[in-house]
Enzyme design. Structure first.
Site, short mmCIF file in Angstrom:
data_model
loop_
_atom_site.label_atom_id
_atom_site.label_comp_id
_atom_site.label_asym_id
_atom_site.label_seq_id
_atom_site.Cartn_x
_atom_site.Cartn_y
_atom_site.Cartn_z
CG HIS A 27 -20.63 -7.38 133.10
ND1 HIS A 27 -19.28 -7.63 133.16
CD2 HIS A 27 -21.15 -8.28 132.24
CE1 HIS A 27 -19.00 -8.65 132.35
NE2 HIS A 27 -20.11 -9.06 131.79
CG LEU A 173 -14.84 -1.44 129.86
CD1 LEU A 173 -15.49 -1.23 131.23
CD2 LEU A 173 -13.34 -1.21 129.98
#
Ligand code: PAF
Length: 273
Positions: A27, A173
């Site tokens: 993110h 991830l």
């Protein structure tokens, strides 16, 4: 960074990164990319119940609010939007339908998932009116559906695809990775190994066979699908498909993991050696 609870507090025209929290470096890379584009970067955190087909998965979805604020602030988010359920879904929700592409692969496994995703994204877009919005390539089917949504109903919002961020051993991830034990975490690299082997294969048939063979060698990993698809429509690719992508999904002790990688047909599928 300013934290707001309502989009009414935010002007139009931001670069927007919608999330469901449990933020990580993946993110952060989206936030940093957003910040290179604008001084006005909004990230939202909203765990959208509509996109969970199973209340247990919704309940188990990781929530790390303090760390989220830290990661967002450090990565250049200027406004963190934490909507309440009633802002997103004020009355009875009219669910959008993602269409046939929303029923394949991830959509076949999680019935209604993509209807929930396109519904929440359209609500977020309606409330915020961003200039552009960034989505990770890791959720490639989601990205494809959001591109279609924007083309249909949000032509003024530019959709930007951001590359998947990986650990040094290739594991993509994901907020779900924190639910894996150390053993499972190591086993999860099988996905990356299968994808890279596919990319190095001579043709689609051998790529597909190799992905299955490699995944079957990891006893902890329960493969759901491993396929090479046409990026445009998710149809099964042939050697003459111009934009091919390998996609994999499976389970590690009840945790669902997905990943994908672009193939390189121009050089006979030999992207990396
Ligand atoms: O990718 C996600 O985190 C979610 O699906 C999204 C796009 C924020 C919608 O809830």
């Amino acid at each position: 960074m300013k934290i707001v609870n309502s989009a009414a507090e935010l002007a139009d025209g931001c670069v927007f990164v919608p999330t469901m929290g449990a933020l990580h470096e993946g993110h952060a890379s989206l936030f940093k990319l957003a910040r290179t584009m604008s001084e006005f970067v909004v990230a939202s955190i909203f765990v959208n119940p509509l996109q969970f087909d199973n209340s247990k998965d919704l309940e188990l979805y990781p929530r790390t609010p303090d760390r989220d604020v830290e990661i967002a602030g450090d990565a250049g988010v200027t406004h963190l939007w934490l909507p309440q359920q009633r802002e997103i879904y004020p009355e009875k929700v009219t669910t959008r339908v993602a269409g046939p592409l929303g029923e394949m692969y991830e959509g076949a496994n999680r019935i209604g998932h993509f209807d929930g995703v396109v519904t929440v994204v359209s609500r977020l877009f309606d409330l915020l009116s961003p200039a552009s919005a960034i989505f990770g390539e890791k959720d490639f089917q989601q990205l494809t559906l959001i591109n279609a949504l924007a083309k249909e109903d949000y032509k003024s919002i530019e959709i930007i695809a951001a590359p998947t961020i990986r650990e040094s051993d290739g594991l993509a991830l994901s907020s779900r990775n924190i639910r894996l034990s150390e053993n499972e975490r190591n086993a999860a690299t099988v996905i990356y190994r299968a994808l890279t082997a596919a990319r190095e294969s001579k043709n689609i048939n051998s790529a597909r066979a190799l992905m299955h063979q490699i995944c079957s060698q990891e006893p902890l990993f329960k493969l759901d699908y491993a396929e090479i698809i046409d990026e445009e429509n998710f149809a099964i690719a042939t050697d003459s498909t111009s934009k091919q992508r390998a996609i994999i999904a499976g389970w590690l002790n009840g945790v669902r993991l997905i990943d994908n990688m672009q193939m390189n047909p121009a050089t006979g599928n030999t992207g990396v050696r």
